[in-house]
Design an enzyme around this catalytic site. Structure first.
Site, PDB file in Angstrom:
ATOM      1  N   GLY A   1       8.512 -33.928  -7.713  1.00 46.58           N
ATOM      2  CA  GLY A   1       7.305 -33.464  -8.416  1.00 46.58           C
ATOM      3  C   GLY A   1       7.373 -31.975  -8.725  1.00 46.58           C
TER       4      GLY A   1
ATOM      5  NE  ARG B   1       9.503 -38.432  -7.667  1.00 46.84           N
ATOM      6  CZ  ARG B   1       8.384 -37.847  -8.130  1.00 46.84           C
ATOM      7  NH1 ARG B   1       7.943 -38.126  -9.334  1.00 46.84           N
ATOM      8  NH2 ARG B   1       7.722 -36.977  -7.391  1.00 46.84           N
TER       9      ARG B   1
ATOM     10  CG  ASP C   1       9.649 -35.566   1.906  1.00 41.20           C
ATOM     11  OD1 ASP C   1       9.282 -35.545   0.712  1.00 41.20           O
ATOM     12  OD2 ASP C   1       9.334 -36.469   2.697  1.00 41.20           O
TER      13      ASP C   1
ATOM     14  CB  THR D   1       6.132 -30.138  -2.711  1.00 38.92           C
ATOM     15  OG1 THR D   1       5.007 -31.018  -2.548  1.00 38.92           O
ATOM     16  CG2 THR D   1       6.499 -29.605  -1.344  1.00 38.92           C
TER      17      THR D   1
ATOM     18  CG  ASP E   1       1.624 -33.110  -1.998  1.00 32.70           C
ATOM     19  OD1 ASP E   1       0.517 -32.996  -2.539  1.00 32.70           O
ATOM     20  OD2 ASP E   1       2.488 -33.918  -2.366  1.00 32.70           O
TER      21      ASP E   1
ATOM     22  CG  ASP F   1       4.480 -32.947   1.584  1.00 30.22           C
ATOM     23  OD1 ASP F   1       5.148 -31.972   1.186  1.00 30.22           O
ATOM     24  OD2 ASP F   1       4.525 -34.058   1.036  1.00 30.22           O
TER      25      ASP F   1
ATOM     26  NE  ARG G   1       0.313 -41.126  -4.245  1.00 25.30           N
ATOM     27  CZ  ARG G   1       1.314 -40.737  -5.011  1.00 25.30           C
ATOM     28  NH1 ARG G   1       2.497 -40.554  -4.508  1.00 25.30           N
ATOM     29  NH2 ARG G   1       1.120 -40.539  -6.288  1.00 25.30           N
TER      30      ARG G   1
ATOM     31  CB  ALA H   1     -16.630 -29.429   0.545  1.00 27.65           C
TER      32      ALA H   1
ATOM     33  CD  GLU I   1      -3.233 -38.631  -4.511  1.00 26.32           C
ATOM     34  OE1 GLU I   1      -3.354 -39.348  -5.501  1.00 26.32           O
ATOM     35  OE2 GLU I   1      -2.363 -37.737  -4.415  1.00 26.32           O
TER      36      GLU I   1
ATOM     37  NE  ARG J   1       3.033 -32.545  -9.901  1.00 31.60           N
ATOM     38  CZ  ARG J   1       3.374 -33.829  -9.744  1.00 31.60           C
ATOM     39  NH1 ARG J   1       2.681 -34.587  -8.949  1.00 31.60           N
ATOM     40  NH2 ARG J   1       4.395 -34.326 -10.366  1.00 31.60           N
TER      41      ARG J   1
HETATM   42  P1  ADP Z   1      10.264 -34.886  -3.655  1.00 28.56           P
HETATM   43  O1  ADP Z   1      11.509 -34.092  -3.561  1.00 28.56           O
HETATM   44  O2  ADP Z   1       9.176 -34.152  -4.387  1.00 28.56           O
HETATM   45  O3  ADP Z   1       9.824 -35.436  -2.303  1.00 28.56           O
HETATM   46  P2  ADP Z   1      11.244 -37.557  -4.395  1.00 28.56           P
HETATM   47  O4  ADP Z   1      10.914 -38.162  -3.068  1.00 28.56           O
HETATM   48  O5  ADP Z   1      10.923 -38.339  -5.612  1.00 28.56           O
HETATM   49  O6  ADP Z   1      10.548 -36.137  -4.612  1.00 28.56           O
HETATM   50  O7  ADP Z   1      12.823 -37.231  -4.392  1.00 28.56           O
HETATM   51  C1  ADP Z   1      13.441 -36.664  -5.509  1.00 28.56           C
HETATM   52  C2  ADP Z   1      14.824 -37.250  -5.690  1.00 28.56           C
HETATM   53  O8  ADP Z   1      15.622 -36.991  -4.541  1.00 28.56           O
HETATM   54  C3  ADP Z   1      14.870 -38.760  -5.847  1.00 28.56           C
HETATM   55  O9  ADP Z   1      14.632 -39.199  -7.159  1.00 28.56           O
HETATM   56  C4  ADP Z   1      16.296 -39.080  -5.413  1.00 28.56           C
HETATM   57  O10 ADP Z   1      17.211 -38.888  -6.467  1.00 28.56           O
HETATM   58  C5  ADP Z   1      16.558 -38.043  -4.331  1.00 28.56           C
HETATM   59  N1  ADP Z   1      16.357 -38.645  -3.003  1.00 28.56           N
HETATM   60  C6  ADP Z   1      15.194 -38.925  -2.385  1.00 28.56           C
HETATM   61  N2  ADP Z   1      15.394 -39.492  -1.178  1.00 28.56           N
HETATM   62  C7  ADP Z   1      16.746 -39.580  -1.025  1.00 28.56           C
HETATM   63  C8  ADP Z   1      17.595 -40.079   0.012  1.00 28.56           C
HETATM   64  N3  ADP Z   1      17.108 -40.595   1.148  1.00 28.56           N
HETATM   65  N4  ADP Z   1      18.937 -39.990  -0.203  1.00 28.56           N
HETATM   66  C9  ADP Z   1      19.435 -39.474  -1.328  1.00 28.56           C
HETATM   67  N5  ADP Z   1      18.690 -38.994  -2.333  1.00 28.56           N
HETATM   68  C10 ADP Z   1      17.363 -39.034  -2.198  1.00 28.56           C
END
Ligand code: ADP
Length: 320
Positions: free
Chosen positions: A11, A72, A103, A126, A128, A130, A172, A187, A223, A253
Site C-alpha cells: 500500500g 502487489r 510487513d 505504511t 497503519d 502496524d 483492519r 471523539a 474498519e 492514503r
Molecule cells: P505491505 O508491504 O504493505 O504489507 P503486501 O502484504 O501486499 O503489502 O506485500 C507486498 C508484496 O510483498 C506482495 O505483493 C508480495 O509480492 C510480497 N510478499 C508479501 N508477503 C510475502 C512473503 N511471505 N514472501 C515473499 N513475498 C511476499
C-alpha cells in the site's frame, strides 16, 4: 557497494517519495549509483528500472503517493519469481535493494536476501503504524492528520444538526489511526480492533452526554473493529439519538506528507543507504525513542505490534 536499487511495495503511504529522495541523495553523496524500480516487486521481476539522478527526485518531498508507483506481486511470493528478480539485478551489477513498504514487503525482502543473496534493507512505509519494532511508520502521521481534518468538518455539521456521526477510518488489524485521530478530534467513542466492542457501554456514554443536553457526537470506528452498518444498527436500537455515517476510505492514503513524515522518511532513507554502503542486508530500519535503529528483518517482524493501551484509557477519561 557501488550500485543499488530502490522500490516501493504494498500500500502507498505519504512520505514514500521523501524516502526515495533521501535514498537517491545519500547514495549520490557516497558515490553509489541508484536504480529506481517501477511497481514494486512486479516491476523488479520484469526488469522495469532506470538510473535515477539527483534531479529525478527534485520537487518530490512534498508529494503524496509514490513516484515509482507500487504494486502487489504474487509471482514474487514464489522462489522462481524471486530468482527472476535476482537475475534482473545481477544483470545490472546491482547488489543492494531498498524496499519501502509494510510487513508483507519485508517478508519478501527477507526471503530475497536469504535465498538470492541480494542485500535488502526495509524502510517502513505504511499509514497503519502496524510494525512492532518501530515507534512510527512513514505515512501514519499524515493519515492521522487527514482523518482529523475530516473529523473537524464533521463536528461542525453534526453539532449544527444535533446528530452523532460514526466515522470509519482505516485500520483492519490496528486501531492506531482511530485512536490518535479520535483523541485529537475529541471523539466521544473510539472503536478499535484491539478491544471488544461493547454496544451497551457506548450507548451509556452517548446517553450520559444527552442527559446534559448534548445530542451530537463523534464515534470513530477503525474498519476492523466492527462493521459500520452493525455499529449504526446497534446504537440506533439503544439510544434515541440521530445517527449519520461517513467512510473516509482512500482519502486517508493521499495528500502531502506532514513535517513528521518527511523528517522520518529522510532519516530512515539515509540510514538504509549507509547500511548498504557497509554491505549490510536482511535488515529493516526504524525509530525508537527518537533514535534511528536497524535490526534483522526476522527479529523485527517477530516483535508484536504494540497497542497504545494507556492512550486508549486516556481518551476514555477525556470523553466522559
Ligand atoms: P505491505 O508491504 O504493505 O504489507 P503486501 O502484504 O501486499 O503489502 O506485500 C507486498 C508484496 O510483498 C506482495 O505483493 C508480495 O509480492 C510480497 N510478499 C508479501 N508477503 C510475502 C512473503 N511471505 N514472501 C515473499 N513475498 C511476499
Amino acid at each position: 557497494m557501488k550500485r543499488i536499487a530502490v522500490l516501493t511495495s504494498g500500500g502507498d503511504a505519504p512520505g514514500m517519495n521523501a524516502a526515495i529522495r533521501a535514498v537517491v541523495r545519500t547514495a549520490k553523496y557516497h558515490d553509489i549509483e541508484v536504480y529506481g524500480v517501477e511497481r514494486g516487486y512486479a516491476g523488479l521481476i520484469e526488469g522495469d528500472m532506470r538510473l535515477l539522478s539527483r534531479h529525478d527526485v527534485s520537487d518530490t518531498i512534498q508529494r503524496g503517493g509514490t513516484i515509482l508507483r507500487t504494486a502487489r506481486s504474487t509471482e514474487f511470493t514464489t522462489e522462481e519469481g524471486r530468482e527472476k528478480a535476482a537475475e534482473q539485478l545481477s544483470a545490472k551489477g546491482i547488489e543492494g535493494l531498498v524496499v519501502i513498504g509494510g510487513d508483507g514487503s519485508f517478508r519478501g525482502a527477507n526471503a530475497f536476501y536469504h535465498e538470492c543473496g541480494i542485500k535488502t534493507v526495509g524502510v517502513p512505509g505504511t499509514i497503519d503504524n502496524d510494525l512492532g519494532y518501530t515507534d512510527r511508520t512513514i505515512g501514519f502521521d499524515t493519515a492521522v492528520n487527514t482523518a482529523l481534518a475530516a473529523i473537524n468538518n464533521l463536528r461542525d455539521t453534526m453539532s449544527s444538526h444535533d446528530r452523532v456521526v460514526i466515522v470509519e477510518v482505516m485500520g483492519r488489524h490496528c486501531g492506531a489511526i482511530a485512536l490518535h485521530a479520535g483523541l485529537a478530534g475529541g471523539a466521544e467513542v473510539i472503536l478499535v480492533p484491539e478491544r471488544k466492542v461493547d454496544y451497551d457501554e457506548i450507548a451509556e456514554v452517548l446517553d450520559r452526554g444527552e442527559a446534559v443536553g448534548k445530542r451530537s457526537g463523534i464515534v470513530v470506528l477503525a474498519e476492523g473493529a466492527a462493521p459500520l452498518a452493525e455499529v449504526e444498527r446497534e446504537l440506533k436500537a439503544r439510544t434515541s439519538l440521530s445517527f449519520r455515517t461517513t467512510v473516509l476510505g482512500y482519502i486517508q492514503r493521499g495528500g502531502s506528507p506532514t513535517m513528521e513524515d518527511r523528517v522520518l522518511a529522510s532519516r530512515l532513507g539515509i540510514r538504509a543507504v549507509e547500511l548498504l554502503k557497509d554491505d549490510v542486508g536482511g535488515v529493516v530500519v526504524g525509530v525508537r525513542g527518537g533514535k534511528v535503529v536497524d535490526l534483522p528483518i526476522e527479529e523485527a517482524l517477530a516483535i508484536p505490534v504494540r497497542f497504545e493501551a494507556e492512550l486508549y484509557e486516556e481518551a476514555k477519561i477525556l470523553s466522559l
